[in-house]
Design a protein around this motif. Structure first.
Motif, PDB file in Angstrom:
ATOM      1  N   TYR A  85     -11.538 -14.260  -8.766  1.00 52.58           N
ATOM      2  CA  TYR A  85     -10.324 -13.599  -8.265  1.00 52.58           C
ATOM      3  C   TYR A  85     -10.121 -13.888  -6.779  1.00 52.58           C
ATOM      4  O   TYR A  85     -11.061 -13.800  -5.990  1.00 52.58           O
ATOM      5  CB  TYR A  85     -10.428 -12.092  -8.487  1.00 52.58           C
ATOM      6  N   GLN A  86      -8.860 -14.184  -6.431  1.00 48.43           N
ATOM      7  CA  GLN A  86      -8.562 -14.411  -5.017  1.00 48.43           C
ATOM      8  C   GLN A  86      -8.690 -13.125  -4.202  1.00 48.43           C
ATOM      9  O   GLN A  86      -9.006 -13.161  -3.018  1.00 48.43           O
ATOM     10  CB  GLN A  86      -7.141 -14.981  -4.850  1.00 48.43           C
ATOM     11  N   GLN A  87      -8.431 -11.990  -4.847  1.00 52.46           N
ATOM     12  CA  GLN A  87      -8.522 -10.712  -4.145  1.00 52.46           C
ATOM     13  C   GLN A  87      -9.561  -9.798  -4.792  1.00 52.46           C
ATOM     14  O   GLN A  87     -10.168  -8.985  -4.117  1.00 52.46           O
ATOM     15  CB  GLN A  87      -7.152 -10.009  -4.172  1.00 52.46           C
ATOM     16  N   TYR A 145      -7.985 -11.416   1.083  1.00 55.26           N
ATOM     17  CA  TYR A 145      -8.181 -12.664   0.355  1.00 55.26           C
ATOM     18  C   TYR A 145      -9.657 -13.048   0.355  1.00 55.26           C
ATOM     19  O   TYR A 145     -10.338 -12.976   1.381  1.00 55.26           O
ATOM     20  CB  TYR A 145      -7.348 -13.769   1.009  1.00 55.26           C
ATOM     21  N   ASP A 174     -10.322 -20.277 -11.966  1.00 51.62           N
ATOM     22  CA  ASP A 174      -9.397 -19.803 -10.932  1.00 51.62           C
ATOM     23  C   ASP A 174      -8.101 -20.591 -11.083  1.00 51.62           C
ATOM     24  O   ASP A 174      -8.117 -21.816 -11.221  1.00 51.62           O
ATOM     25  CB  ASP A 174     -10.084 -20.000  -9.572  1.00 51.62           C
ATOM     26  N   ASN A 223      -5.615 -20.795  -8.920  1.00 57.37           N
ATOM     27  CA  ASN A 223      -4.963 -21.081  -7.633  1.00 57.37           C
ATOM     28  C   ASN A 223      -4.988 -22.578  -7.321  1.00 57.37           C
ATOM     29  O   ASN A 223      -5.422 -23.001  -6.258  1.00 57.37           O
ATOM     30  CB  ASN A 223      -5.646 -20.281  -6.522  1.00 57.37           C
ATOM     31  N   ARG A 253      -0.262 -19.478  -9.934  1.00 54.39           N
ATOM     32  CA  ARG A 253      -1.370 -19.513  -8.972  1.00 54.39           C
ATOM     33  C   ARG A 253      -1.930 -18.108  -8.737  1.00 54.39           C
ATOM     34  O   ARG A 253      -3.082 -17.948  -8.353  1.00 54.39           O
ATOM     35  CB  ARG A 253      -0.907 -20.114  -7.644  1.00 54.39           C
ATOM     36  N   GLY A 254      -1.100 -17.093  -8.996  1.00 53.39           N
ATOM     37  CA  GLY A 254      -1.542 -15.720  -8.789  1.00 53.39           C
ATOM     38  C   GLY A 254      -2.112 -15.046 -10.025  1.00 53.39           C
ATOM     39  O   GLY A 254      -2.429 -13.858  -9.977  1.00 53.39           O
ATOM     40  N   SER A 289      -5.325 -13.497  -9.237  1.00 49.04           N
ATOM     41  CA  SER A 289      -5.303 -12.918  -7.887  1.00 49.04           C
ATOM     42  C   SER A 289      -6.069 -11.607  -7.815  1.00 49.04           C
ATOM     43  O   SER A 289      -6.881 -11.405  -6.916  1.00 49.04           O
ATOM     44  CB  SER A 289      -3.857 -12.701  -7.431  1.00 49.04           C
ATOM     45  N   GLU A 290      -5.845 -10.686  -8.778  1.00 53.60           N
ATOM     46  CA  GLU A 290      -6.451  -9.370  -8.676  1.00 53.60           C
ATOM     47  C   GLU A 290      -7.050  -8.951 -10.011  1.00 53.60           C
ATOM     48  O   GLU A 290      -6.600  -9.387 -11.081  1.00 53.60           O
ATOM     49  CB  GLU A 290      -5.430  -8.327  -8.217  1.00 53.60           C
TER      50      GLU A 290
END
Length: 842
Positions: free
Chosen positions: A150-152, A171, A219, A221, A230-231, A234-235
Motif C-alpha cells: 500500500y502506498q499509504q 505516503y 502494487d 502504482n 494507480r491508486g 493506495s490505502e
C-alpha cells in the motif's frame, strides 16, 4: 526464475553484506544486529526501527569510517556468520516433520503486520499473518505469502484538543521500506497484468524477506496505469466497495498469476480471510489450462488443497459485492472461460444466508472461499461454534454441530514480543534456542527466584513509564493549555503503581468504554492513596466508525478531569511499536469484548512471555486458557448459548469487572510480605508464563496447521488427479440427479433391556448403497448428549428394487428422540463441505 540481488546504493566492498542483513526482516524479532544499525545512525534507528532506511540514509563518509573500524567489522562479520548459519540450519520441518508439502504453501492475506517499519496492516488480522510468517520461518516451513504493497496503508492517528480522532495518510516511499523489487533473469522488474473493464492493470511486484519465508507484494502504482488504477493499492480497507473489489482482484487474481509467472507451484493454498477468494478461482483456471480440462473438474481437483481461515464473528463482517459491480469488473477476466459471472455468483450467493430472493444477487467472498475450499477453520474453540452458526444457512437441513468448520486457536510469535528482561529469564529457564524448536508445553522456572521475577517486572514497568513520558512529550503535551503540563507529559505516572493496559481497535463490540460505565467507581480506584491504579490506553477507530470515535472522545474527556489527570493516559497512533512497549510493561492486560464477537483476541497472549497477567472476558482464547491460577475472567464459564453479542450484559459485566479489580486484582498486587514481595501475585505470574506461553504461541499454531491440515490435505490432494477429479464430479452429478427420488420407508423400534434397536427401510433409486451413509441422530437432551450412530445395511428388500433395510442399537430414549438421515459417503471428500446433500425422515 532467478531473482537478481537488490543494491540501490554503493557500499564499501567490506560492508556489502549489510544489504542482505537489512533486507531480511528477521531483525524485527532477532535483535543481534541492532548494534549495527545503531552504529550507522542511532537517531534514525531509534526513531524508525527500520534497518533498510538506516542503511540507505546514512552518509557515505560514515560508511567509510565504519568500514575501517575493527570493532564494527567484528560485529558485522559475526552477524553475517550468524545469518548464514540461520539460513542453512536444520529445522523442525526438515528434521521432524513427517510428510511432504511439495513446493510448500501459498498464503494469502489482505494485510501483514511484521513491523511498524512496514505499515501494511491495521490490526489483529495482519499481526496474526505476520506472526504466522515469522513462526513458519523459525520452523522451516516452506511458505510463500502474497499481499499488497500500500502506498499509504492504514491511517496514522492524532487526537485534537477536543478529543476528536484525526486521520492522516502519509505516503510510504517503497524505496525506504524493507522490500526489494522482484527482477527477472534479464534484470527486468517483474510485472503482472490483470484485465479490468476496457483496460489492463499492470502490477509491480516486490519481495519482503521474512527469515526463511518470502512475502510477495503487488502494487498498482505503475506510471503506465491510468491515474485511478494507480491508486488501487493506495490505502488499506477503503470504504469504497468498487475500490475494495479492485483490491481483491489485484490480490487474488494478480497474486496467483505472480506465483505462476515466477514458476512457483505451491502444493496448498491457505487464505487468511475471504478477501482473497478470487485466488482460488484463478488457481482453478491455472489447473484447467495445465490439464486441458473444464472449470468444474479443475475446481474439484484443487479445492482439496485449499484452506480457508476466517476470523469473522458476524455474517455482516464478510465482504460482499453487488452483481452489477461483479458483472462490470469480472466479465473481462472470465471472457473465453467456461465460467461466467452468473455461475461465479452462484458459487458465493448470499441468498442462502439472507433468505432473500433479490434481482441483484450479491457475491459473498467468504461463501466463495467456502465453495472453493476443502477445509475451513475458525480461530478458537468458541469461534468454531460461531463460524458453524454463521455458515449454517449455507448447509440447509444440516444441524449447526455438523457444519464442517474446524478450529486452530491463534498464537503469537513469542520472540517478537518478549522484553530483554524476560528474554534473559527464559534463556536461563529453558535454553537459548527455545523458540526455534517445538516449544515445550511446560517450562518450569524452578531456577528463577521470586526476587528475580519481581525485578524483571519492575524493570519492565520502569522502561514502560520512561517510554510513555517520551511518547506523551512527542504528542505536544506542553502545548496543550487545558491540561496540567506535568500530568499531560506523563510525569505523574508512577514506577511502582499497578498499571492496567487496554490497546485495541476502538469499536463498540470491543467495549473499550466498559470501565466508563461507572465513572465514580473508577475514580475511587484511581484516587486510592495506598493502593493506586494507573491506566494506559491506545487504539484507533476506523475512519467511518462514529461510535468508536465517540468512545475515544469519552476517554480523552475523562482523562482530562482534574481528579484524573496523569493517572489515565492515551497514546496516539497505535501501531506495532506502541503495542510492543505496552505488552512488555503493563501488569494487567484488559480485554472486554462483547460475547461472542472476539474471534480469538491475541493481544492478551502477547503479555504472557513478559509476566503480564490477563483480566479478560471469557471469550476467544481466554475461554480455553483461563483458570483462577493464571488470571481473571469476566463471567467465567459462560456457554456459547449465552453469547448473543447484544449489549444486555454490558452493565453486569462492568460491575463484575469492578468487583474483580477491587477485591482481587488490586489487593493481590499490593499484598506484599516482609521482603516487599507480592508472593501470590508472583505465583500467578509463574503459572501464567509456564502454562500458557508455549500453548498460545505461533510456534504451536503453525505446527498444528501442518499436522492437522496441511499434511492430510496434501495427501488428499494427491488423490485428485484429472481422472479422479472427473470421476468425483461425475458421481456428484449422478447423486444430484437421483437425490430428489430418495425416500424412507417403514421406521420401527424394538425394545430390549438397556437398549433400543431401530430399523428403517430406504429407497436409493439405483445409487450404489456403498455411496450412501444411513445414520441415526439424537440431539442433546436430558437423556444424554448428541449422538450420531451409523446404521448398518442388513439386506436388500426383495419386494422393491433399490430398497434396503438398515439397523442399529442405541441406548434407550423416549419416542421421537431418534431420527434417521441419509447423506453421501465418500472417503475422498470432506463432507458435507464438498457435497451438502442430506435427507431426514422428518
Amino acid at each position: 526464475m532467478t531473482l537478481a540481488a537488490y543494491t540501490p546504493r554503493s557500499l564499501p566492498e567490506s560492508l556489502k553484506g549489510l544489504f542482505q542483513l537489512a533486507l531480511d526482516l528477521r531483525w524485527t524479532w532477532h535483535h543481534g544486529s541492532d548494534e549495527l544499525w545503531r552504529a550507522l545512525d542511532e537517531e534514525t534507528w531509534e526513531t524508525t526501527r527500520n534497518a533498510w532506511l538506516v542503511l540507505n540514509s546514512v552518509s557515505g563518509d560514515r560508511l567509510e569510517e565504519l568500514a575501517q573500524d575493527p570493532s564494527f567489522q567484528q560485529r558485522y562479520l559475526e552477524q553475517l556468520a550468524a545469518h548464514h548459519k540461520f539460513v542453512n540450519a536444520n529445522t523442525w520441518y526438515s528434521d521432524d516433520c513427517a510428510g511432504d508439502l511439495g513446493q510448500g504453501i501459498a498464503y494469502f492475506c489482505m494485510e501483514y503486520g511484521l513491523s511498524e517499519s512496514l505499515p501494511l496492516y491495521s490490526g489483529g488480522l495482519g499481526v496474526l499473518a505476520g506472526d504466522y510468517l515469522k513462526a513458519a520461518s523459525d520452523l522451516g516451513l516452506p511458505v510463500t505469502a502474497v499481499g499488497l504493497l500500500y502506498q499509504q496503508g492504514y491511517f496514522r492517528q492524532a487526537i485534537s484538543t477536543d478529543g476528536e480522532q484525526l486521520e492522516f495518510y502519509p505516503y510510504n516511499d517503497p524505496t525506504m521500506l524493507p522490500v526489494s523489487p522482484l527482477r527477472d533473469d534479464d534484470d527486468q522488474w517483474v510485472r503482472v497484468v490483470v484485465p479490468f473493464p476496457g483496460r489492463h492493470v499492470r502490477l509491480r511486484a516486490w519481495k519482503a524477506q521474512v527469515g526463511r519465508c518470502e512475502l510477495l507484494l503487488l502494487d498498482s502504482n505503475d506510471p503506465r496505469n491510468e491515474p485511478g488504477d494507480r491508486g488501487i493499492t493506495s490505502e488499506l480497507y477503503t470504504g469504497d466497495p468498487e475500490k475494495r473489489l479492485q483490491q481483491e482482484m489485484v490480490l487474488g487474481i494478480g497474486g496467483w498469476r505472480l506465483l505462476r509467472q515466477l514458476g512457483r507451484q505451491p502444493g496448498l493454498c491457505h487464505l487468511n480471510e475471504g478477501h482473497c477468494a478470487l485466488a482460488l478461482v484463478e488457481r482453478a483456471f491455472s489447473w484447467q489450462e495445465d490439464h486441458q480440462s473444464d472449470f468444474q473438474t479443475a475446481r474439484t481437483a484443487t479445492r482439496a488443497t485449499n484452506l480457508f481461515t476466517t476470523h469473522t464473528s458476524v455474517a455482516s463482517g464478510f465482504d460482499h459485492f453487488s452483481g452489477t459491480l461483479l458483472r462490470l469488473y469480472l466479465a473481462p477476466w472470465l471472457e473465453d472461460r467456461d465460467l461466467n459471472t452468473d455461475q461465479l455468483l452462484g458459487l458465493g450467493s448470499e441468498r442462502a444466508l439472507t433468505g432473500l430472493d433479490t434481482d441483484d444477487q450479491r457475491l459473498n467472498m467468504a461463501l466463495l472461499a467456502l465453495n472453493m475450499s476443502g477445509r475451513i477453520n475458525g480461530v478458537s474453540r468458541i469461534h468454531q461454534k460461531v463460524t458453524q452458526t454463521i455458515f449454517q444457512p449455507f448447509f440447509p437441513r444440516w444441524p449447526t454441530e455438523d457444519i464442517p468448520a474446524d478450529f486452530v486457536t491463534n498464537g503469537v510469535h513469542t520472540p517478537s514480543w518478549d522484553s530483554p528482561e524476560s528474554d534473559a529469564i527464559w534463556t536461563r529457564a529453558c535454553g537459548q534456542d527455545r523458540w526455534r524448536r517445538p516449544l515445550q508445553m511446560s517450562c518450569p522456572m524452578s531456577a528463577i527466584t521470586d526476587e528475580e521475577l519481581w525485578e524483571m517486572r519492575r524493570l519492565q514497568r520502569n522502561r514502560l513509564i520512561g517510554y510513555l513520558r517520551r511518547r506523551l512529550s512527542s504528542q505536544h503535551c506542553e502545548q496543550n493549555p487545558v491540561n496540567n503540563h506535568a500530568a499531560a507529559c506523563g510525569l505523574l505516572l508512577d514506577h511502582e503503581t499497578l498499571t492496567l493496559g487496554f490497546a485495541r481497535r476502538f469499536t463498540d463490540y470491543k467495549r473499550p468504554d466498559l470501565l466508563l460505565k461507572d465513572q465514580e467507581r473508577l475514580l475511587s480506584l484511581l484516587a486510592n492513596r495506598d493502593r493506586p491504579l494507573q491506566i494506559v490506553l491506545a487504539g484507533k477507530a476506523h475512519p467511518y466508525d462514529k461510535r468508536g470515535k465517540q468512545i475515544i472522545r469519552q476517554w480523552k474527556a475523562f482523562s482530562r478531569r482534574p481528579d484524573v489527570e496523569g493517572k489515565v493516559v492515551f497514546i496516539e497512533d497505535y501501531d506495532l511499536g506502541v503495542a510492543n512497549q505496552l505488552i512488555q510493561g503493563v501488569d494487567v492486560w484488559l480485554n472486554c469484548p462483547r460475547h461472542p464477537w472476539e474471534a480469538c483476541g491475541t493481544s492478551g497472549m502477547k503479555v504472557l512471555v513478559n509476566g503480564g497477567l490477563n483480566l479478560s472476558q471469557y471469550d476467544g482464547w481466554w475461554a480455553e486458557a483461563y483458570s483462577a491460577d493464571v488470571g481473571w475472567a469476566i463471567r467465567p464459564g459462560a456457554t456459547f448459548e449465552e453469547l448473543r453479542g447484544s449489549s444486555e450484559h454490558d452493565l453486569s459485566d462492568a460491575r463484575e469487572l469492578f468487583d474483580l479489580l477491587e477485591h482481587e486484582v488490586i489487593p493481590g498486587f499490593y499484598d506484599v510480605d516482609g521482603q516487599g514481595l507480592p508472593r501470590s501475585w508472583l505465583q500467578r505470574i509463574r503459572a501464567s508464563m509456564d502454562q500458557l506461553t508455549a500453548t498460545y504461541s505461533a510456534n504451536r499454531m503453525v505446527r498444528e496447521y501442518v499436522e492437522r491440515f496441511y499434511l492430510p490435505m496434501a495427501e488428499q490432494g494427491k488423490q485428485r488427479s484429472p481422472e479422479s477429479a472427473a470421476e468425483i464430479l461425475s458421481g456428484h452429478r449422478e447423486i444430484t440427479r437421483h437425490w430428489p427420488r430418495l425416500r424412507f420407508g417403514t421406521f420401527n423400534v424394538t425394545e430390549e433391556t438397556g437398549s433400543q434397536t431401530f430399523a428403517v427401510e430406504v429407497y436409493l433409486d439405483g445409487i450404489d448403497e456403498q455411496r450412501i451413509a444411513v445414520e441415526l441422530v439424537a440431539e442433546a437432551s436430558e437423556y444424554g448428549s448428541r449422538t450420531v450412530t451409523a446404521m448398518a445395511m442388513k439386506h436388500p428388500l426383495s419386494g422393491s428394487a433399490h430398497s434396503y433395510l438398515y439397523e442399529c442399537s442405541v441406548p434407550p430414549r423416549p419416542e421421537g428422540h431418534y431420527t434417521p438421515r441419509l447423506r453421501l459417503h465418500d472417503e475422498r471428500l470432506n463432507l458435507p463441505l464438498e457435497n451438502p446433500a442430506v435427507l431426514w425422515l422428518k
